[in-house]
Design an enzyme around this catalytic site. Sequence first.
Site, PDB file in Angstrom:
ATOM      1  N   LYS A 293      52.951 -71.103  67.134  1.00 56.92           N
ATOM      2  CA  LYS A 293      51.964 -70.943  68.194  1.00 56.92           C
ATOM      3  C   LYS A 293      51.524 -69.483  68.331  1.00 56.92           C
ATOM      4  CE  LYS A 293      51.439 -75.179  69.710  1.00 56.92           C
ATOM      5  NZ  LYS A 293      50.141 -75.867  69.718  1.00 56.92           N
TER       6      LYS A 293
ATOM      7  N   TYR B 294      58.514 -73.470  66.412  1.00 58.75           N
ATOM      8  CA  TYR B 294      57.311 -73.870  67.149  1.00 58.75           C
ATOM      9  C   TYR B 294      56.664 -72.647  67.794  1.00 58.75           C
ATOM     10  CZ  TYR B 294      54.544 -76.306  70.747  1.00 58.75           C
ATOM     11  OH  TYR B 294      53.545 -76.768  71.568  1.00 58.75           O
TER      12      TYR B 294
END
Length: 277
Positions: free
Chosen positions: A166, A162
């Site tokens: 990002k 994740y």
Amino acid sequence: MSLFDLAGKIAVVTGATKGIGRGVVERLSEHGARVVVSSRDQAGCDAVAAELNERYGGAEAIACGIACDIDSLEQIDNLAAASAERWDGIDILVGNAAILPYMGKSADTPPELFDRILTSNQHHNFRLCQAVRNSMVQRGGGRIVLIGSTSGHMASPTVLAYAVAKAGLAHMARCLADEFVADGITVNCVAPGLIRSFSSRPLWEDETVLSAVTAGIPMGRIGEPDDIAGAVIYLVSAAGGFVSGVTIPVDGGRSALSPPNLGPSATDKTMEGSTFN
């Protein structure tokens, strides 16, 4: 005219029925924009749109709901087309929808989930930006804000995939800003820290956990959806018209300031005997 007036602007917000996205559509509507509320659940989209219409609408609707699952390229294309058709164009895109299906040791991340996290959070947001581009060009320009995360700018081993996605989203904003500048489209990224939202509930519902978490935030509190909405309103309004290609961290100073337990005396002691070039 107010620097933050959005009257006549049409905004599309993904992941808009809860948390950060819900806060963003609320403030966009309050500042005069017409909004497309999008998430995976059509009923949820319609419910939020109805609330916005009741609160900010007059004789005509200022909000509508169009479901879109960020996992699906087909639904992404449909969201862009249906949104542009609803109000004859798109001026603003806020890419907030994200998935986080795995938390734990990075080495244990299932390969299929690693791929899905990168694909949905990064690649599909890229496709959405491209899908709205022509509509923005036809209206003389536009604003795109991608919602990243400070996890993408700090070591975040329990959410490695994740965080990598990002981090890539922030750089993608910079690359797209360069590509879209001739079209009059700005592209920026807002990187939230810990925000009081549906997904972060386990971290703020328990007072003991909340106390431990806020101990590492210089401002001494976690963020609220309005903290992110404020940054978004700035970037999509006239106030932010000369800003493109940047990432704004909204994290209570956590990524930029000294930890709360390092007061002036501790900092001074640490610096004793140090030299700086």
